[in-house]
Design a protein around this motif. Structure first.
Motif, PDB file in Angstrom:
ATOM      1  N   GLU A 196      -4.799   4.065  -0.016  1.00  0.00           N
ATOM      2  CA  GLU A 196      -3.768   3.316   0.714  1.00  0.00           C
ATOM      3  C   GLU A 196      -4.319   2.782   2.033  1.00  0.00           C
ATOM      4  O   GLU A 196      -4.022   1.659   2.430  1.00  0.00           O
ATOM      5  CB  GLU A 196      -2.564   4.219   0.991  1.00  0.00           C
ATOM      6  CG  GLU A 196      -1.564   4.256  -0.175  1.00  0.00           C
ATOM      7  CD  GLU A 196      -0.489   5.317   0.046  1.00  0.00           C
ATOM      8  OE1 GLU A 196      -0.158   6.016  -0.914  1.00  0.00           O
ATOM      9  OE2 GLU A 196      -0.017   5.442   1.199  1.00  0.00           O
ATOM     10  N   GLY A 243      -2.375   5.302   8.011  1.00  0.00           N
ATOM     11  CA  GLY A 243      -2.122   6.325   7.003  1.00  0.00           C
ATOM     12  C   GLY A 243      -2.198   7.720   7.579  1.00  0.00           C
ATOM     13  O   GLY A 243      -2.671   7.934   8.701  1.00  0.00           O
ATOM     14  N   ALA A 290      -4.301   8.931  -0.248  1.00  0.00           N
ATOM     15  CA  ALA A 290      -4.125   8.474   1.137  1.00  0.00           C
ATOM     16  C   ALA A 290      -5.254   7.522   1.521  1.00  0.00           C
ATOM     17  O   ALA A 290      -5.021   6.496   2.178  1.00  0.00           O
ATOM     18  CB  ALA A 290      -4.085   9.672   2.087  1.00  0.00           C
TER      19      ALA A 290
END
Lengths: 281, 281
Positions: A269, A236, A266
């Protein structure tokens, strides 16, 4: 034969298990061990460790956060924890509790004067890190996140030697000087045979709060390029946000405070990517 | 008695001086030794070392730059130097030359594969740093700038032990987490009895290139506050400028490229402050 105070011969007591054996017993109760490392300092490694640990804990996992940065331990401050470790019933040390699901240990939680420098050469640090495993009552954990100091010195080497099944997540900022050091981290992992789950590019771009336009503080895309070149997964990209710094300073959970921010998204994820990478194994 | 090839008895040769003695001889030819240290990584310590060294060299001083960051040596890349060290006539190693007035040494200039990790425990690092002094032909210098890795571990400890008259400059960014680590650097210097010339606050505020408004990326003023609290001199505040990152990546001199920028002016002021602090002694 010598007698102890309760009249039983000392020789009759079973031998004390060695520190290595005790560390192994602690580790046997921990499913996944992830060392967060970086080639260069100041890339936000501790921020990533903290936010990764919090995100995992909020998903319901039992998480431990072990700060093996002996000279610059930032984890207690970032979690807003200031006390000292206390002994448990079985004479082990209880880790500090951030929440029901998240506990943490750092050299700082063993020091009375938090401003005092720890001036230790490598072998002493090895012993301290082993104690973080052998003498701490971590209990059953889904994840142990290990925040390592930058570089490829004593601390990450000790982790690699003590925790054979630890996997690495490498944090970098996008500029070339940082990436040169990341390649050293990759070389380190190959040498000690530690699997790398992937790379995280931190401080990747910044949006001016006044005009909303984007600025590349430390360049951008370098992490992606390095991941591609070295065949690693990019877990990421986390944009720069000064509020991460403020929250870290204040010991406040950024992801709780700013749940809808690009940075928090972020992190979520990344947690999914990490979990997916671990499931594959 | 054993004979060497030229027929002279080997025992007649004077004994080889010890590495410590050789290091001492090198140091005797160097007037001022300054270790640039930081509690935390990524505060721009290497950038400060490089720009301080360049600024001193451009003022006409003879300057050496010694990179004792064994695990993350950034100096060669930042100076745009990529070669290897070569042996001189007297079998010493010649430092790399950036300009007539500025030479540099780093572990990277001894490695063929620059991406390889140096996985050394403390005592080996001690030996390597001593060799940087004992086996390098530094010659007569006005300043030796020593770029140390963050923290208070083996490398700064070795510098303190080998270079008794080294003085420290501590670099920090303004956020509290960084400042907590600065206090550890101060405690380190007190313990090893190293004089601190002062504090530099780096990445102190940022001006958006689009709208010209000011943003505090890492907070601001924290360095000043810490200097005040600990009775240290604030040598200067350097604003954040992404072009410092770009120049460092490209191995280009920022202060030559952007001589009129606020960052370059801040560096010149710092050089004057450092020189003034040294003259007082």
């Amino acid at each position: 034969m010598k007698k102890s105070s309760d009249g039983i011969g000392i020789m009759d007591k079973p031998p004390e298990p060695s520190p290595d054996e005790l560390a192994k017993r602690s580790l046997n109760k921990i499913k996944n061990k992830i060392m967060v490392m970086s080639g260069k300092g100041g890339v936000g490694k501790s921020s990533v460790s903290v936010n990764l640990a919090i995100a995992l804990a909020e998903k319901g996992f039992k998480v431990g956060l072990m700060d093996v940065d002996i000279h610059g331990p930032d984890i207690p401050r970032m979690l807003g924890l200031s006390g000292m470790l206390e002994a448990s019933a079985d004479r082990k040390l209880n880790p500090m509790h951030y929440s029901d699901n998240l506990s943490a240990v750092s050299i700082e939680s063993l020091m009375v004067n938090k401003d005092e420098a720890v001036i230790w050469r490598g072998p002493v640090k090895h012993g301290a890190i082993r104690q973080f495993l052998s003498e701490v009552a971590w209990g059953n954990l889904d994840y142990l996140i290990i925040d390592s100091p930058p570089g490829t010195g004593d601390e990450p080497l000790t982790v690699a030697q003590l925790i054979k099944d630890a996997r690495a997540v490498i944090v970098t900022t996008p500029q070339e000087v940082a990436l040169a050091d990341v390649r050293k981290s990759i070389s380190f992992c190959k040498t000690v045979k530690m699997e790398i789950l992937g790379l995280i590019e931190n401080m990747s771009g910044y949006t001016c709060p006044h005009c909303g336009k984007s600025v590349d503080l430390f360049g951008s895309g370098g992490g992606e390029r390095t991941a591609l070149q070295s065949g690693l997964k990019l877990l990421g990209r986390i944009p720069f946000d000064p509020r991460v710094v403020q929250c870290g300073d204040a010991g406040v959970s950024y992801s709780r405070q700013y749940a809808d921010s690009p940075v928090s998204k972020a992190f979520l994820e990344i947690v999914d990517q990490v979990a997916a990478a671990l499931e594959k194994n």
